[in-house]
Design a protein around this motif. Sequence first.
Motif, PDB file in Angstrom:
ATOM      1  N   ARG A  47      56.754 -40.398  57.246  1.00 11.62           N
ATOM      2  CA  ARG A  47      56.656 -39.197  58.087  1.00 11.62           C
ATOM      3  C   ARG A  47      55.990 -39.621  59.398  1.00 11.62           C
ATOM      4  O   ARG A  47      54.895 -40.176  59.393  1.00 11.62           O
ATOM      5  N   GLU A  70      66.589 -45.185  60.585  1.00 10.76           N
ATOM      6  CA  GLU A  70      67.335 -43.943  60.789  1.00 10.76           C
ATOM      7  C   GLU A  70      66.360 -42.779  60.840  1.00 10.76           C
ATOM      8  O   GLU A  70      65.444 -42.693  60.016  1.00 10.76           O
ATOM      9  N   ARG A  71      66.568 -41.894  61.826  1.00 11.81           N
ATOM     10  CA  ARG A  71      65.810 -40.649  61.852  1.00 11.81           C
ATOM     11  C   ARG A  71      66.524 -39.689  60.901  1.00 11.81           C
ATOM     12  O   ARG A  71      67.585 -39.155  61.218  1.00 11.81           O
ATOM     13  N   VAL A  72      65.944 -39.465  59.739  1.00 12.82           N
ATOM     14  CA  VAL A  72      66.622 -38.710  58.684  1.00 12.82           C
ATOM     15  C   VAL A  72      66.630 -37.226  58.990  1.00 12.82           C
ATOM     16  O   VAL A  72      67.663 -36.550  58.881  1.00 12.82           O
ATOM     17  N   ILE A  73      65.471 -36.698  59.377  1.00 12.20           N
ATOM     18  CA  ILE A  73      65.371 -35.263  59.649  1.00 12.20           C
ATOM     19  C   ILE A  73      64.172 -35.004  60.543  1.00 12.20           C
ATOM     20  O   ILE A  73      63.153 -35.683  60.445  1.00 12.20           O
ATOM     21  N   GLU A  74      64.330 -34.050  61.448  1.00 11.62           N
ATOM     22  CA  GLU A  74      63.206 -33.611  62.267  1.00 11.62           C
ATOM     23  C   GLU A  74      62.621 -32.354  61.644  1.00 11.62           C
ATOM     24  O   GLU A  74      63.307 -31.345  61.516  1.00 11.62           O
ATOM     25  N   THR A  75      61.358 -32.422  61.226  1.00 14.87           N
ATOM     26  CA  THR A  75      60.733 -31.268  60.583  1.00 14.87           C
ATOM     27  C   THR A  75      60.175 -30.286  61.601  1.00 14.87           C
ATOM     28  O   THR A  75      60.067 -29.101  61.328  1.00 14.87           O
ATOM     29  N   ARG A  76      59.804 -30.786  62.777  1.00 10.42           N
ATOM     30  CA  ARG A  76      59.438 -29.954  63.920  1.00 10.42           C
ATOM     31  C   ARG A  76      59.503 -30.822  65.164  1.00 10.42           C
ATOM     32  O   ARG A  76      59.838 -31.996  65.083  1.00 10.42           O
ATOM     33  N   ALA A  80      59.009 -36.094  62.416  1.00 14.27           N
ATOM     34  CA  ALA A  80      60.295 -36.410  61.797  1.00 14.27           C
ATOM     35  C   ALA A  80      60.071 -37.360  60.634  1.00 14.27           C
ATOM     36  O   ALA A  80      59.026 -38.010  60.539  1.00 14.27           O
ATOM     37  N   ILE A  81      61.057 -37.424  59.752  1.00  7.31           N
ATOM     38  CA  ILE A  81      61.038 -38.385  58.659  1.00  7.31           C
ATOM     39  C   ILE A  81      62.063 -39.466  58.968  1.00  7.31           C
ATOM     40  O   ILE A  81      63.212 -39.172  59.306  1.00  7.31           O
ATOM     41  N   TYR A  82      61.622 -40.719  58.887  1.00  5.43           N
ATOM     42  CA  TYR A  82      62.480 -41.878  59.152  1.00  5.43           C
ATOM     43  C   TYR A  82      62.637 -42.700  57.883  1.00  5.43           C
ATOM     44  O   TYR A  82      61.743 -42.728  57.021  1.00  5.43           O
ATOM     45  N   SER A  83      63.771 -43.384  57.789  1.00  5.84           N
ATOM     46  CA  SER A  83      63.933 -44.418  56.770  1.00  5.84           C
ATOM     47  C   SER A  83      63.993 -45.769  57.475  1.00  5.84           C
ATOM     48  O   SER A  83      64.534 -45.879  58.592  1.00  5.84           O
TER      49      SER A  83
END
Length: 221
Positions: A47, A70-76, A80-83
């Motif tokens: 995160r 990879e930017r997996v998802i932006e939470t705000r 963001a959560i990256y792998s």
Amino acid sequence: MTDIKAVVRVQHPDIVLTETVNHDRSAKVKSVSEAGTDPTSGKFFYRIESSDFSRFEEGLRRDNTVGEFERVIETRDSEAIYSFEYTDEAKILSSVISTANGVTLEMENEGRAWIFTIWVPERTNLTHLWNYAQQHDIDIDLLRVNEYDSLGTKDAGLTDSQREALLVALETGYFEEPRNATLSEVAADLDISQPAASGLLRRGTKRLVVSSLVDDSDESD
């Protein structure tokens, strides 16, 4: 058996993501311990908080410890959560902790240094981490260590189901990096669904962290 919760600070330029956070000084990195990583994929999840993700990703491209990301998802907006996939040059302390039969409860950066909160069954298990640090010229400091409610014999606020799930995950290698067991395999051993197993592990890990932090606060008072 008296379990140990230890907080250590480590620093070395080849610890994963060190060059990235040095490039983006606004970045805050925390591990996502509940991520259901496929042990064969080599992907690890974090995160990230940053005021400028383009600068953060520029740091990733320069970082010799990071391969694909990879930017997996932006939470705000600023999180963001990256792998990530690590290179062979990366020094990965969480795998050393797993070898010592420990669990990484939290990992976050403090500038170029990294703060690890870890659980180990015995104080002597910390020797594995110190030996690795000395062999690889890693600066390491013990910030604090506390006796910890035993995962096997005391509840630490855990339900019976949470304790069983954590013990099964530990024994099967789910907490190792790379993981030796998938979330679905842990769920199969527990004879429950994968979402149910994920919930037990997530809530159980949170309970262990909260329990240890409360202990620290009580000791300070």
